[in-house]
Design a protein around this motif. Structure first.
Motif, PDB file in Angstrom:
ATOM      1  N   GLU A 606       0.842  -1.194   0.000  1.00  0.00           N
ATOM      2  CA  GLU A 606       0.000   0.000   0.000  1.00  0.00           C
ATOM      3  C   GLU A 606       0.882   1.250   0.000  1.00  0.00           C
ATOM      4  N   THR A 607       1.952   1.219   0.798  1.00  0.00           N
ATOM      5  CA  THR A 607       2.878   2.356   0.828  1.00  0.00           C
ATOM      6  C   THR A 607       3.527   2.556  -0.537  1.00  0.00           C
ATOM      7  N   ALA A 608       3.903   1.455  -1.197  1.00  0.00           N
ATOM      8  CA  ALA A 608       4.519   1.551  -2.525  1.00  0.00           C
ATOM      9  C   ALA A 608       3.563   2.190  -3.519  1.00  0.00           C
ATOM     10  N   ALA A 609       2.290   1.830  -3.452  1.00  0.00           N
ATOM     11  CA  ALA A 609       1.309   2.410  -4.373  1.00  0.00           C
ATOM     12  C   ALA A 609       1.134   3.898  -4.111  1.00  0.00           C
ATOM     13  N   ALA A 610       1.112   4.285  -2.814  1.00  0.00           N
ATOM     14  CA  ALA A 610       0.980   5.707  -2.485  1.00  0.00           C
ATOM     15  C   ALA A 610       2.187   6.488  -2.992  1.00  0.00           C
ATOM     16  N   LEU A 611       3.390   5.956  -2.764  1.00  0.00           N
ATOM     17  CA  LEU A 611       4.607   6.624  -3.230  1.00  0.00           C
ATOM     18  C   LEU A 611       4.609   6.779  -4.752  1.00  0.00           C
ATOM     19  N   SER A 612       4.025   5.813  -5.443  1.00  0.00           N
ATOM     20  CA  SER A 612       3.995   5.843  -6.911  1.00  0.00           C
ATOM     21  C   SER A 612       3.139   6.975  -7.439  1.00  0.00           C
ATOM     22  N   CYS A 613       2.278   7.528  -6.591  1.00  0.00           N
ATOM     23  CA  CYS A 613       1.393   8.613  -7.018  1.00  0.00           C
ATOM     24  C   CYS A 613       1.867   9.986  -6.543  1.00  0.00           C
ATOM     25  N   LEU A 614       3.021  10.030  -5.897  1.00  0.00           N
ATOM     26  CA  LEU A 614       3.541  11.302  -5.405  1.00  0.00           C
ATOM     27  C   LEU A 614       4.561  11.861  -6.381  1.00  0.00           C
ATOM     28  N   ASP A 615       4.661  13.183  -6.413  1.00  0.00           N
ATOM     29  CA  ASP A 615       5.607  13.832  -7.318  1.00  0.00           C
ATOM     30  C   ASP A 615       7.014  13.909  -6.721  1.00  0.00           C
ATOM     31  N   LEU A 616       7.093  13.966  -5.393  1.00  0.00           N
ATOM     32  CA  LEU A 616       8.379  14.098  -4.726  1.00  0.00           C
ATOM     33  C   LEU A 616       8.243  13.563  -3.307  1.00  0.00           C
ATOM     34  N   ILE A 617       9.271  12.847  -2.863  1.00  0.00           N
ATOM     35  CA  ILE A 617       9.311  12.364  -1.475  1.00  0.00           C
ATOM     36  C   ILE A 617      10.528  12.995  -0.811  1.00  0.00           C
ATOM     37  N   VAL A 618      10.310  13.696   0.288  1.00  0.00           N
ATOM     38  CA  VAL A 618      11.394  14.243   1.107  1.00  0.00           C
ATOM     39  C   VAL A 618      11.393  13.453   2.411  1.00  0.00           C
ATOM     40  N   CYS A 619      12.512  12.828   2.711  1.00  0.00           N
ATOM     41  CA  CYS A 619      12.488  11.854   3.798  1.00  0.00           C
ATOM     42  C   CYS A 619      13.815  11.812   4.543  1.00  0.00           C
ATOM     43  N   VAL A 620      13.750  11.246   5.728  1.00  0.00           N
ATOM     44  CA  VAL A 620      14.963  10.884   6.449  1.00  0.00           C
ATOM     45  C   VAL A 620      15.306   9.438   6.083  1.00  0.00           C
ATOM     46  N   ASP A 621      16.422   8.946   6.627  1.00  0.00           N
ATOM     47  CA  ASP A 621      16.953   7.634   6.246  1.00  0.00           C
ATOM     48  C   ASP A 621      16.174   6.520   6.952  1.00  0.00           C
ATOM     49  N   THR A 622      15.105   6.047   6.302  1.00  0.00           N
ATOM     50  CA  THR A 622      14.300   4.955   6.843  1.00  0.00           C
ATOM     51  C   THR A 622      13.993   3.972   5.716  1.00  0.00           C
ATOM     52  N   SER A 623      13.234   2.937   6.037  1.00  0.00           N
ATOM     53  CA  SER A 623      12.862   1.940   5.031  1.00  0.00           C
ATOM     54  C   SER A 623      12.046   2.562   3.898  1.00  0.00           C
ATOM     55  N   VAL A 624      11.296   3.627   4.196  1.00  0.00           N
ATOM     56  CA  VAL A 624      10.507   4.276   3.142  1.00  0.00           C
ATOM     57  C   VAL A 624      11.430   4.913   2.102  1.00  0.00           C
ATOM     58  N   ALA A 625      12.587   5.436   2.544  1.00  0.00           N
ATOM     59  CA  ALA A 625      13.551   5.996   1.593  1.00  0.00           C
ATOM     60  C   ALA A 625      14.022   4.909   0.628  1.00  0.00           C
ATOM     61  N   HIS A 626      14.334   3.725   1.148  1.00  0.00           N
ATOM     62  CA  HIS A 626      14.757   2.621   0.285  1.00  0.00           C
ATOM     63  C   HIS A 626      13.626   2.205  -0.661  1.00  0.00           C
ATOM     64  N   LEU A 627      12.418   2.171  -0.133  1.00  0.00           N
ATOM     65  CA  LEU A 627      11.284   1.771  -0.972  1.00  0.00           C
ATOM     66  C   LEU A 627      11.071   2.774  -2.104  1.00  0.00           C
ATOM     67  N   ALA A 628      11.112   4.070  -1.774  1.00  0.00           N
ATOM     68  CA  ALA A 628      10.918   5.086  -2.808  1.00  0.00           C
ATOM     69  C   ALA A 628      12.011   4.992  -3.868  1.00  0.00           C
ATOM     70  N   GLY A 629      13.274   4.764  -3.425  1.00  0.00           N
ATOM     71  CA  GLY A 629      14.365   4.621  -4.375  1.00  0.00           C
ATOM     72  C   GLY A 629      14.219   3.384  -5.233  1.00  0.00           C
ATOM     73  N   ALA A 630      13.791   2.261  -4.627  1.00  0.00           N
ATOM     74  CA  ALA A 630      13.619   1.019  -5.380  1.00  0.00           C
ATOM     75  C   ALA A 630      12.497   1.142  -6.404  1.00  0.00           C
ATOM     76  N   LEU A 631      11.507   2.017  -6.138  1.00  0.00           N
ATOM     77  CA  LEU A 631      10.415   2.252  -7.079  1.00  0.00           C
ATOM     78  C   LEU A 631      10.792   3.272  -8.155  1.00  0.00           C
ATOM     79  N   GLY A 632      11.981   3.870  -8.010  1.00  0.00           N
ATOM     80  CA  GLY A 632      12.418   4.882  -8.981  1.00  0.00           C
ATOM     81  C   GLY A 632      11.718   6.205  -8.825  1.00  0.00           C
ATOM     82  N   ARG A 633      11.149   6.483  -7.637  1.00  0.00           N
ATOM     83  CA  ARG A 633      10.435   7.744  -7.424  1.00  0.00           C
ATOM     84  C   ARG A 633      11.422   8.872  -7.098  1.00  0.00           C
ATOM     85  N   PRO A 634      11.129  10.109  -7.486  1.00  0.00           N
ATOM     86  CA  PRO A 634      11.991  11.247  -7.125  1.00  0.00           C
ATOM     87  C   PRO A 634      12.048  11.383  -5.596  1.00  0.00           C
ATOM     88  N   THR A 635      13.202  11.169  -5.047  1.00  0.00           N
ATOM     89  CA  THR A 635      13.353  11.098  -3.591  1.00  0.00           C
ATOM     90  C   THR A 635      14.500  11.990  -3.161  1.00  0.00           C
TER      91      THR A 635
END
Length: 690
Positions: A606-635
């Motif tokens: 569900e988190t991956a699908a939400a990230l896929s619909c965002l234009d930009l993710i600004v984050c600290v170093d957590t598992s979500v950062a890895h997930l956004a990067g693995a999905l190829g999202r602008p992070t």
């Protein structure tokens, strides 16, 4: 009772005393003193008996009275001196031994006692000289050789001390203290297993001796057996409940068992038992450090140093606390002081390496970690931290092999699936390879990229991962099966922990398999999120914090309110994390303009699908950062001054995630300044006006 009767009874009592029947001997001594209250001989021997039984407070008045009645009694002065040393009054003891030697200059026992008093006063060189004189005068006795070994140990000459203990034991094989001291000297030399044998011999000769049980516990802890160590300390405390040294050692064993609150309680009991003992305060500093109470730890180490400014352990403990507080320059000064008094302690260069890492001086840190390993070749923590600096510098060829030290660290990971051989990259064509997660969720997401590469070598790959990742990773191409931890594991020919895959497959900075996306979200879920998340404004995802129990969390997590400069009418902001601190939740409710997505983030898919619909993710170093990067999202990731090794140094991009941009916090820089740079880099229409 007449003089002849008294003399006969004294002879009987002495015979019983020498034969070990101390209860009967004491009864007779007391009877003599009732009949002749000023009988200095009975008074002295009763004091000697009580001292031998550990009843020092009961012995002291008898011995003081004996020498007052018979000041010419050299043996009584010597026994008094020995009791005063054991009671911690070495100055008065030195006077007592001086009086004995004035009466009988050749009295070996008094000469040895005087040396012991000098030793207790922190004057080991004088003690050694005195003992050499005693032995040269012909007193070739076990006590002299034992005390000479103690003086050499205090001078840092443990190797020379060993033959002294051997001579003491040769002259009296049942000399329990000499066996114990030989063991302590071996421990000084890092030979703990041999040391434990000597201590067990000492305990066989003197069963349930509290001091020996305490040393046994300390050795068992050094040998990685804190549970057995704790049992030994508890046995010692049953015999001597107020022993500050044992309470302090018990605190260390409890810390190794992860029982840090209990450890602090034991350390504070040691301080109460001996408020003037520097070691008790130093142990309290260590316990506070384990609890993350670093300001208090620095203060406790300071209290130790007020009592003993020569304590290398206390300087080291203060340096640890200051390093954790980011006061690295001060920590290095403390470590210089520690090295001056305790130069052979491998923890000192190890902690120097940690301070240098904190300052970003990784090449110097590596040299320090290697110096620690020269002193202790099995120092896994130093090898591990060396690997982190090597990897941060991009030296994967040296860093990845060193990273395997994670299995032998004191806080070691549990190595699983060891019934099958560990895959080293050899040909496994036609076989089954089990890849299994070992650390955090983000680590598993990052290393999942290697599973298709292993499968491309012709083997059947099964991945065992944390259960929250199952729906996300089951769609990876080329993977035969993805199972959850705890599920039945299918038959396999080899296995490999996932964090070892970069080593096995020969990864360098230039060859990181960084093609992204290598994970994709479910298309149906993406469509659903597309309908939920509004269009027309920049859709910004924010991740401000991670697991609060993570060892480096205080360096990476940021208050959500700090992200306010990124918000504005052209931005639709969403919190994309499942755990939120209470202060952050309150700030969101107070009109922040951030939409909390937690109610909908049921799993990583569900988190991956939400990230896929965002234009930009600004984050600290957590598992979500890895997930956004693995999905190829602008992070855009906010990186602390001492970053995790995988983010390397001094670069804004990441070879692991091509769609990621790194915003690094300089040492001493506030997170607000970093976020201001993020705001300045955002599209002009999405920035809050100054």
């Amino acid at each position: 009772m007449g003089p002849e009767k008294i003399a006969a009874r004294m002879g009987q009592a002495v015979a019983l005393h020498r034969g070990g029947n101390t209860d009967a001997a004491e009864t007779i001594y007391r009877a003599i003193l009732r009949a002749a209250p000023r009988h200095a001989g009975a008074m002295h021997l009763l004091g000697l008996l009580r001292a031998g039984a550990g009843r020092l407070e009961g012995a002291l008045p008898l011995l003081r009275r004996a020498v007052a009645i018979a000041p010419e009694h050299a043996h009584a002065w010597t026994t008094l001196g020995n009791v005063l040393v054991d009671l911690g009054d070495a100055v008065a003891a030195l006077d007592a031994f001086g009086r004995a030697l004035a009466l009988d200059p050749g009295m070996a026992e008094a000469g040895v006692g005087r040396a012991n008093a000098l030793q207790a006063l922190g004057r080991p060189a004088e003690a050694l000289s005195a003992l050499d004189g005693v032995i040269a005068a012909g007193a070739d006795v076990a006590e002299a050789h034992n005390s000479r070994g103690n003086a050499l140990r205090a001078l840092g000459r443990a190797e020379e001390a060993l033959p002294c203990y051997d001579r003491a034991i040769a002259r009296r094989p049942t000399f329990a203290a000499a066996h114990l001291n030989r063991g302590v000297a071996l421990a000084d030399l890092g030979r703990e297993r041999e040391a434990l044998v000597d201590v067990e011999v000492a305990l066989a000769l003197s069963p349930e001796h509290p001091g020996m049980l305490n040393v046994r516990g300390q050795l068992l802890r050094l040998l990685g057996q804190p549970g057995l160590a704790l049992d030994s300390h508890d046995r010692a405390l049953r015999k001597a409940p107020g022993s500050a040294e044992t309470l302090a050692a018990r605190a260390a064993a409890l810390s190794d068992l992860g029982r840090h609150e209990d450890a602090l309680g034991a350390a504070e009991a040691a301080v109460r038992a001996a408020p003037g003992w520097a070691g008790a305060h130093q142990n309290r500093a260590v316990a506070l450090g384990h609890l993350g109470r670093h300001e208090e730890a620095a203060e406790a180490a300071g209290a130790s140093l007020e009592r003993d400014a020569r304590s290398g352990e206390a300087w080291n403990a203060r340096a640890n606390a200051l390093t954790e507080l980011g006061r690295f320059e001060e920590a290095l000064v403390c470590l210089d002081r520690a090295a001056g008094t305790h130069g052979r302690n491998p923890n000192i260069p190890y902690n120097r390496g940690n301070a240098l890492r904190g300052m970003g001086r990784h090449a110097e840190a590596i040299a320090a970690f290697r110096a620690a390993q020269e002193l202790d070749p099995g120092f896994a923590e130093a090898r591990w931290n060396e690997s982190l600096s090597l990897l941060a510098l991009g030296d994967f060829a040296a860093g990845l092999p060193a990273y395997e030290a994670r299995w032998t660290r004191r806080a070691r990971l549990v190595r699983r699936h060891t019934e099958a051989r560990c895959w080293r990259g050899e040909d496994l064509r036609g076989g089954t390879l089990l890849l299994h997660a070992e650390q955090g969720l983000g680590d598993t997401i990052q290393m999942a990229r290697y599973a298709p590469l292993a499968a491309a070598r012709g083997c059947r790959v099964v991945m065992e991962v944390q259960r929250p990742l199952l729906p996300l990773l089951r769609g990876m191409p080329g993977i035969a099966a993805v199972i959850g931890q705890g599920d039945p594991v299918p038959a396999h020919d080899a296995q490999c922990p996932m964090m070892s895959l970069p080593l096995v497959l020969g990864t360098t900075v230039e060859t990181v398999p960084g093609a992204a996306p290598y994970l994709t979200a479910d298309s149906g879920r993406i469509a659903a999120w597309g309908r939920v998340l509004p269009r027309g404004r920049l859709r910004l995802g924010i991740v401000c914090s991670g697991n609060p129990d993570h060892v480096g969390d205080r360096h990476r997590s940021i208050p959500l309110s700090s992200f306010a400069p990124l918000l504005g009418r052209d931005v639709a902001a969403f919190l994309v994390q499942t755990d939120v601190r209470a202060a952050d939740a309150d700030w969101m409710l107070d009109g922040s303009g951030i939409t909390d997505l937690r109610p909908r983030l049921r799993d990583f898919s569900e988190t991956a699908a939400a990230l896929s619909c965002l234009d930009l993710i600004v984050c600290v170093d957590t598992s979500v950062a890895h997930l956004a990067g693995a999905l190829g999202r602008p992070t855009w990731m906010l990186v602390p001054p001492l970053p995790d090794w995988r983010w390397l140094l001094d670069r804004e991009d990441s070879p692991w995630y091509p769609s990621m941009r790194l915003f690094r916090q300089a040492r001493g820089e506030a997170w607000g300044d970093v976020i201001a740079r993020v705001a300045a880099a955002m599209p002009a229409g999405a920035r809050l006006a100054a």
